[in-house]
Motif scaffolding. Structure first.
Motif, PDB file in Angstrom:
ATOM      1  N   ASP A 189       0.852  -1.190   0.000  1.00 26.01           N
ATOM      2  CA  ASP A 189       0.000   0.000   0.000  1.00 26.01           C
ATOM      3  C   ASP A 189       0.892   1.246   0.000  1.00 26.01           C
ATOM      4  O   ASP A 189       1.492   1.555   1.029  1.00 26.01           O
ATOM      5  CB  ASP A 189      -0.926  -0.006   1.223  1.00 26.01           C
ATOM      6  CG  ASP A 189      -2.001   1.078   1.141  1.00 26.01           C
ATOM      7  OD1 ASP A 189      -2.184   1.634   0.047  1.00 26.01           O
ATOM      8  OD2 ASP A 189      -2.643   1.351   2.170  1.00 26.01           O
ATOM      9  N   PRO A 190       1.066   1.920  -1.122  1.00 27.89           N
ATOM     10  CA  PRO A 190       0.326   1.749  -2.381  1.00 27.89           C
ATOM     11  C   PRO A 190       0.747   0.486  -3.119  1.00 27.89           C
ATOM     12  O   PRO A 190       1.841  -0.026  -2.924  1.00 27.89           O
ATOM     13  CB  PRO A 190       0.701   3.000  -3.174  1.00 27.89           C
ATOM     14  CG  PRO A 190       2.049   3.371  -2.657  1.00 27.89           C
ATOM     15  CD  PRO A 190       2.028   3.046  -1.191  1.00 27.89           C
ATOM     16  N   TYR A 191      -0.147   0.026  -3.967  1.00 28.06           N
ATOM     17  CA  TYR A 191       0.100  -1.216  -4.685  1.00 28.06           C
ATOM     18  C   TYR A 191      -0.017  -0.992  -6.183  1.00 28.06           C
ATOM     19  O   TYR A 191      -0.521   0.036  -6.656  1.00 28.06           O
ATOM     20  CB  TYR A 191      -0.895  -2.296  -4.252  1.00 28.06           C
ATOM     21  CG  TYR A 191      -2.321  -2.035  -4.711  1.00 28.06           C
ATOM     22  CD1 TYR A 191      -2.780  -2.492  -5.945  1.00 28.06           C
ATOM     23  CD2 TYR A 191      -3.217  -1.329  -3.909  1.00 28.06           C
ATOM     24  CE1 TYR A 191      -4.072  -2.245  -6.364  1.00 28.06           C
ATOM     25  CE2 TYR A 191      -4.518  -1.089  -4.315  1.00 28.06           C
ATOM     26  CZ  TYR A 191      -4.941  -1.545  -5.551  1.00 28.06           C
ATOM     27  OH  TYR A 191      -6.223  -1.299  -5.970  1.00 28.06           O
ATOM     28  N   CYS A 192       0.445  -1.982  -6.924  1.00 30.37           N
ATOM     29  CA  CYS A 192       0.256  -2.048  -8.370  1.00 30.37           C
ATOM     30  C   CYS A 192      -0.479  -3.342  -8.664  1.00 30.37           C
ATOM     31  O   CYS A 192      -0.026  -4.420  -8.259  1.00 30.37           O
ATOM     32  CB  CYS A 192       1.612  -2.018  -9.094  1.00 30.37           C
ATOM     33  SG  CYS A 192       1.539  -2.551 -10.827  1.00 30.37           S
ATOM     34  N   GLY A 242       3.736  -0.707  -5.297  1.00 31.13           N
ATOM     35  CA  GLY A 242       3.508   0.298  -6.330  1.00 31.13           C
ATOM     36  C   GLY A 242       4.714   0.564  -7.202  1.00 31.13           C
ATOM     37  O   GLY A 242       4.589   0.808  -8.411  1.00 31.13           O
ATOM     38  N   ALA A 245       5.557  -1.079 -10.832  1.00 28.31           N
ATOM     39  CA  ALA A 245       4.982  -0.657 -12.110  1.00 28.31           C
ATOM     40  C   ALA A 245       6.052  -0.148 -13.061  1.00 28.31           C
ATOM     41  O   ALA A 245       5.954  -0.322 -14.278  1.00 28.31           O
ATOM     42  CB  ALA A 245       3.912   0.406 -11.875  1.00 28.31           C
ATOM     43  N   THR A 263      -2.329   1.636 -10.559  1.00 26.15           N
ATOM     44  CA  THR A 263      -1.656   2.034  -9.318  1.00 26.15           C
ATOM     45  C   THR A 263      -2.433   3.070  -8.520  1.00 26.15           C
ATOM     46  O   THR A 263      -2.020   3.414  -7.415  1.00 26.15           O
ATOM     47  CB  THR A 263      -0.259   2.606  -9.629  1.00 26.15           C
ATOM     48  OG1 THR A 263      -0.401   3.734 -10.517  1.00 26.15           O
ATOM     49  CG2 THR A 263       0.637   1.568 -10.290  1.00 26.15           C
ATOM     50  N   SER A 266      -7.299   2.335  -4.180  1.00 25.39           N
ATOM     51  CA  SER A 266      -7.006   1.918  -2.809  1.00 25.39           C
ATOM     52  C   SER A 266      -7.215   0.418  -2.654  1.00 25.39           C
ATOM     53  O   SER A 266      -7.808  -0.239  -3.516  1.00 25.39           O
ATOM     54  CB  SER A 266      -7.899   2.684  -1.824  1.00 25.39           C
ATOM     55  OG  SER A 266      -9.273   2.465  -2.137  1.00 25.39           O
ATOM     56  N   THR A 296      -1.536   2.027 -18.435  1.00 28.10           N
ATOM     57  CA  THR A 296      -1.614   2.544 -17.073  1.00 28.10           C
ATOM     58  C   THR A 296      -3.050   2.929 -16.724  1.00 28.10           C
ATOM     59  O   THR A 296      -3.967   2.770 -17.538  1.00 28.10           O
ATOM     60  CB  THR A 296      -0.715   3.775 -16.922  1.00 28.10           C
ATOM     61  OG1 THR A 296      -1.252   4.837 -17.743  1.00 28.10           O
ATOM     62  CG2 THR A 296       0.715   3.477 -17.364  1.00 28.10           C
ATOM     63  N   ASP A 297      -3.207   3.469 -15.506  1.00 27.14           N
ATOM     64  CA  ASP A 297      -4.525   3.972 -15.093  1.00 27.14           C
ATOM     65  C   ASP A 297      -5.103   4.917 -16.135  1.00 27.14           C
ATOM     66  O   ASP A 297      -6.288   4.841 -16.477  1.00 27.14           O
ATOM     67  CB  ASP A 297      -4.414   4.737 -13.775  1.00 27.14           C
ATOM     68  CG  ASP A 297      -3.933   3.893 -12.627  1.00 27.14           C
ATOM     69  OD1 ASP A 297      -4.685   3.708 -11.674  1.00 27.14           O
ATOM     70  OD2 ASP A 297      -2.781   3.428 -12.677  1.00 27.14           O
TER      71      ASP A 297
END
Length: 392
Positions: A189-192, A242, A245, A263, A266, A296-297
């Motif tokens: 946390d944060p994660y990918c 995270g 990535a 990424t 939550s 990506t996001d």
């Protein structure tokens, strides 16, 4: 017991089993009174309804016949307890849900009291107390045994945890934390969340070993934060720190794979992250994939927007794509980007802005550095064009 009380109970039983409002009342009460169940998403409620309907029918049958829970009933309760241990729902909350359901059952029978005698009420009380006591013992034992098995097989436990996160079966962030603590792990946390697949027309179901191999290639030696892998059809799904990535593109490129790394969500939205990534891989055109780069996001949200099912507001999508370019201090770069997209070339854009062509190209390089998007790449130029168009 005379035939008349049996007939009265049987009449009530048939009426209640045939009335869908009874099951709805049980599910509603559990959802409202047990916090863990209040946090369940809609994908889990059909299972709760199915268990409630089965439990209602069995308990009413026991009341009518003055019977007791059978071995098949106990096996099913043990199976339910094992499933709850696997998805991290506390056994105390599960047992409380059964007590709440028993209260609703009693109220529903009481509403039909004029047809019943005192002996029927005593029989109901005896049956419920006995049944709750038996299922509490069986479920507690099965829950503890499953918990121990999962803790002993750490890799399997982590895979089941990731499966549940992807399916949205975690009841709450608190339950997720409790489950992680029981396994002795710390989730990133944060994660990918990386969803990846081999490039090619033939896409058979992926072997777990292939996903595990990818996980090992992306893992950081000595990192205390746990990573995990599972499979969904032809794709590997990895939960990583995270920072992973940044390495995903190179690792996938070496394997001739492609992927999408999310990424920005939550831990309580891993299911959303997976849906975004999977949909992006389903819909991205071939030229969106480049060796050494993953979607990506921002790519995923643009694709969702183009598909007519946006997962974020337009201004949020614009910020994801443009990043620092939305800052007032980068207005000159936004002007350069707009001129380049509208004019079609660096030379033409430079003339529009009364700049030397080299100055315009320098600004394009700065845009690439700040956004990780090269305006000269067709797909990345499209995402930048969409973002600057929908930007407030």
């Amino acid at each position: 017991m005379t035939s008349q009380p049996v007939a009265a109970r049987e009449h009530v039983r048939q009426e209640m089993v045939a009335d869908p409002r009874v099951v709805a009342a049980i599910v509603s009460a559990v959802h409202e009174q047990v916090p863990v169940y209040a946090a369940l998403d809609d994908s889990r409620l059909p299972e709760v309804r199915a268990i409630a309907a089965w439990g209602l029918e069995r308990l009413l049958h026991l009341w009518v016949t003055d019977g007791a829970l059978e071995p098949s009933d106990l096996r099913r309760f043990r199976g339910i307890a094992a499933a709850r241990a696997a998805d991290g729902r506390p056994v105390q909350a599960v047992l409380r849900a059964y007590r709440v359901a028993a209260t609703v059952l009693t109220d529903e029978i009481a509403a039909r009291a004029p047809r019943l005698a005192a002996a029927d009420a005593f029989a109901l009380t005896r049956m419920l107390l006995t049944a709750l006591d038996t299922l509490s013992e069986e479920m507690t034992t099965a829950y503890a045994a499953t918990d121990e098995d999962l803790a002993a097989d750490r890799d399997r436990a982590l895979r089941l945890l990731l499966d549940d996160l992807i399916a949205g079966r975690h009841a709450s962030v608190g339950a997720l934390s409790d489950r992680s603590a029981r396994l002795g792990v710390q989730l990133p946390d944060p994660y990918c969340l990386l969803v990846a697949e081999p490039v090619g027309a033939e896409r058979p179901d992926m072997a777990l070993d292939a996903a595990t191999g990818l996980l090992e290639a992306l893992a950081v030696p000595g990192d205390e934060v746990v990573s995990s892998a599972t499979v969904r059809g032809s794709r590997a799904v990895l939960l990583l720190p995270g920072a992973a990535a940044a390495r995903a593109g190179a690792v996938l490129g070496a394997r001739s794979w492609r992927g999408c790394a999310i990424t920005g969500e939550s831990l309580d939205r891993v299911a959303v992250a997976h849906r975004l990534a999977a949909d992006a891989l389903d819909t991205a055109p071939a030229h969106a994939h480049r060796p050494g780069r993953v979607l990506t996001d921002a790519d995923a949200h643009v694709l969702a927007l183009l598909g007519g099912h946006p997962a974020a507001a337009p201004d949020q999508v614009a910020r994801l794509v443009l990043g620092p370019l939305t800052d007032p201090g980068q207005r000159h770069l936004m002007e350069a980007l707009t001129a380049y997209i509208d004019a079609g070339s660096a030379s033409a854009a430079a003339r529009v802005l009364h700049l030397h062509a080299q100055s315009l190209r320098y600004r394009l390089r700065r845009i690439h550095a700040l956004t990780s998007r090269d305006p000269r790449d067709p797909w990345q130029r499209l995402t930048l064009d969409i973002a600057r168009t929908i930007r407030p």
